[in-house]
Design a protein around this motif. Structure first.
Motif, PDB file in Angstrom:
ATOM      1  N   LEU A 100      -0.736   9.756 -12.414  1.00 33.22           N
ATOM      2  CA  LEU A 100      -2.240   9.712 -12.369  1.00 33.22           C
ATOM      3  C   LEU A 100      -2.822  10.042 -13.705  1.00 33.22           C
ATOM      4  O   LEU A 100      -4.060   9.423 -13.983  1.00 33.22           O
ATOM      5  CB  LEU A 100      -2.691  10.694 -11.249  1.00 33.22           C
ATOM      6  N   SER A 101      -2.278  10.761 -14.529  1.00 34.07           N
ATOM      7  CA  SER A 101      -2.593  11.055 -15.891  1.00 34.07           C
ATOM      8  C   SER A 101      -2.247   9.945 -16.947  1.00 34.07           C
ATOM      9  O   SER A 101      -3.144   9.975 -18.029  1.00 34.07           O
ATOM     10  CB  SER A 101      -1.925  12.361 -16.233  1.00 34.07           C
TER      11      SER A 101
ATOM     12  N   ARG B 146       0.876  -1.211   0.149  1.00 25.75           N
ATOM     13  CA  ARG B 146      -0.262  -0.078   0.064  1.00 25.75           C
ATOM     14  C   ARG B 146       0.780   1.201  -0.080  1.00 25.75           C
ATOM     15  O   ARG B 146       1.847   1.463   0.908  1.00 25.75           O
ATOM     16  CB  ARG B 146      -0.933   0.006   1.483  1.00 25.75           C
ATOM     17  N   PHE B 147       0.589   2.168  -0.994  1.00 24.04           N
ATOM     18  CA  PHE B 147       1.336   3.323  -0.823  1.00 24.04           C
ATOM     19  C   PHE B 147       0.526   4.491  -1.381  1.00 24.04           C
ATOM     20  O   PHE B 147      -0.354   4.393  -2.248  1.00 24.04           O
ATOM     21  CB  PHE B 147       2.485   3.388  -2.108  1.00 24.04           C
ATOM     22  N   ARG B 148       0.411   5.597  -0.278  1.00 24.74           N
ATOM     23  CA  ARG B 148      -0.298   6.862  -0.658  1.00 24.74           C
ATOM     24  C   ARG B 148       0.553   7.707  -1.506  1.00 24.74           C
ATOM     25  O   ARG B 148       1.643   8.369  -0.984  1.00 24.74           O
ATOM     26  CB  ARG B 148      -0.728   7.322   0.570  1.00 24.74           C
ATOM     27  N   LEU B 149      -0.290   8.327  -2.702  1.00 28.38           N
ATOM     28  CA  LEU B 149       0.363   9.329  -3.465  1.00 28.38           C
ATOM     29  C   LEU B 149       0.194  10.504  -3.049  1.00 28.38           C
ATOM     30  O   LEU B 149      -0.857  10.965  -2.227  1.00 28.38           O
ATOM     31  CB  LEU B 149      -0.040   9.186  -4.782  1.00 28.38           C
TER      32      LEU B 149
ATOM     33  N   ARG C 136     -10.133  13.627  -3.210  1.00 30.12           N
ATOM     34  CA  ARG C 136      -9.249  14.485  -4.019  1.00 30.12           C
ATOM     35  C   ARG C 136      -7.752  14.280  -3.704  1.00 30.12           C
ATOM     36  O   ARG C 136      -6.991  14.128  -4.429  1.00 30.12           O
ATOM     37  CB  ARG C 136      -9.707  15.731  -4.211  1.00 30.12           C
ATOM     38  N   ALA C 137      -7.724  14.264  -2.305  1.00 29.60           N
ATOM     39  CA  ALA C 137      -5.984  14.652  -1.753  1.00 29.60           C
ATOM     40  C   ALA C 137      -5.664  12.752  -1.284  1.00 29.60           C
ATOM     41  O   ALA C 137      -4.692  13.065  -0.530  1.00 29.60           O
ATOM     42  CB  ALA C 137      -5.922  15.497  -0.686  1.00 29.60           C
ATOM     43  N   GLU C 138      -6.672  12.010  -1.399  1.00 29.25           N
ATOM     44  CA  GLU C 138      -6.252  10.770  -0.859  1.00 29.25           C
ATOM     45  C   GLU C 138      -6.274   9.458  -2.092  1.00 29.25           C
ATOM     46  O   GLU C 138      -7.403   9.112  -2.286  1.00 29.25           O
ATOM     47  CB  GLU C 138      -6.983  10.401   0.462  1.00 29.25           C
ATOM     48  N   VAL C 139      -5.235   9.449  -2.543  1.00 29.64           N
ATOM     49  CA  VAL C 139      -5.461   8.321  -3.585  1.00 29.64           C
ATOM     50  C   VAL C 139      -4.206   7.242  -3.120  1.00 29.64           C
ATOM     51  O   VAL C 139      -2.922   7.546  -2.845  1.00 29.64           O
ATOM     52  CB  VAL C 139      -4.774   9.005  -4.937  1.00 29.64           C
TER      53      VAL C 139
END
Length: 262
Positions: free
Chosen positions: A19-20, A5-8, A58-61
């Motif tokens: 992400l694009s 698990r890795f949070r960007l 929006r800020a948690e991917v």
């Protein structure tokens, strides 16, 4: 097998670039394994590296990985994480062995699940033409793709049905008598996206354009064949697995609310 698990850090340029483009994210994921060369293709029956992006806010991917080898995500932390606060004890990602969990799966267990998939089918527009792979575009057909009995059987699970008392419509059908998948089953379709991105051709040259449709499902399933489900969890389900599709993850299923005594 390992689950990571890795949070960007979505405020960083590197995150926005990843992400694009599923192609860029795929390349970054595969760079996490020093023993795997870019040109190395997995054996036909071997577990493969699967990944999925969960956008909770929006800020948690969150990037999830399931892989045969333990990954090193140092480059992702540097490009798209919080490198200044990384430590040897907390390098910026979490990895744990996956096999003990897989070994505990047994027939009849119920689990909550999440899956981002590429629901497709083949069609023939004219008689005599070869069949063409085409994406399912409507909510009903995308739900039907996962609810296909043969697909579920091959994957080792069954989507749970809602008790009759929790269905909005009698029998889980619409007024026209067609299946109303979202009402009959413990299944929801939370996100559908059409993606288009560039893909490098082998050996360089002009880049090709890839277009695919993804659908993110959540719901509750019952294990029917633990061995087949273990294979699904480590090999993926459906197509476009290199581009963030096919990773099925499980979590403890919430206990159903007790009905009040009448």
């Amino acid at each position: 097998m390992f689950l990571t698990r890795f949070r960007l850090n979505t405020a960083r340029h590197g995150s926005r670039r990843l992400l694009s483009s599923p192609q860029a994210m795929h390349a970054a994921v595969m760079s996490s394994f020093p023993g795997v060369l870019p040109t190395t293709a997995p054996a036909a029956d071997a577990p493969r590296t699967l990944w999925r992006l969960d956008e909770r806010a929006r800020a948690e991917v969150i990037l999830y990985l399931v892989s045969p080898d333990r990954p090193d995500l140092t480059h992702l932390v540097e490009q798209a994480g919080w490198p200044a606060v990384a430590t040897p004890d907390d390098p910026g990602w979490q990895t744990r062995p996956y096999q003990p969990f897989l070994d505990r799966l047994t027939a009849g267990q119920h689990w909550a699940f999440r899956l981002t998939a590429n629901p497709v089918h083949t069609i023939r527009r004219k008689e005599g033409e070869p069949r063409k792979l085409t994406a399912h575009l409507t909510h009903r057909h995308q739900m039907g793709w996962l609810l296909d009995e043969e697909r579920q059987k091959r994957a080792g699970f069954r989507i749970a049905e809602k008790p009759a008392g929790r269905r909005t419509l009698p029998g889980g059908t619409t007024h026209k008598g067609h299946p109303h998948h979202g009402d009959r089953y413990e299944l929801s379709l939370n996100d559908t996206r059409s993606l288009s991105f560039s893909k490098s051709r082998p050996g360089g040259g002009n880049r090709s354009r890839v277009t695919l449709v993804t659908a993110t499902f959540e719901g509750r399933l019952e294990i029917t064949d633990p061995d087949l489900l273990r294979r699904t969890l480590t090999h993926g389900i459906g197509r476009a697995r290199a581009y963030g599709c096919g990773l099925l993850t499980l979590a403890p299923a919430p206990k159903p609310a007790r009905q009040e005594a009448r």
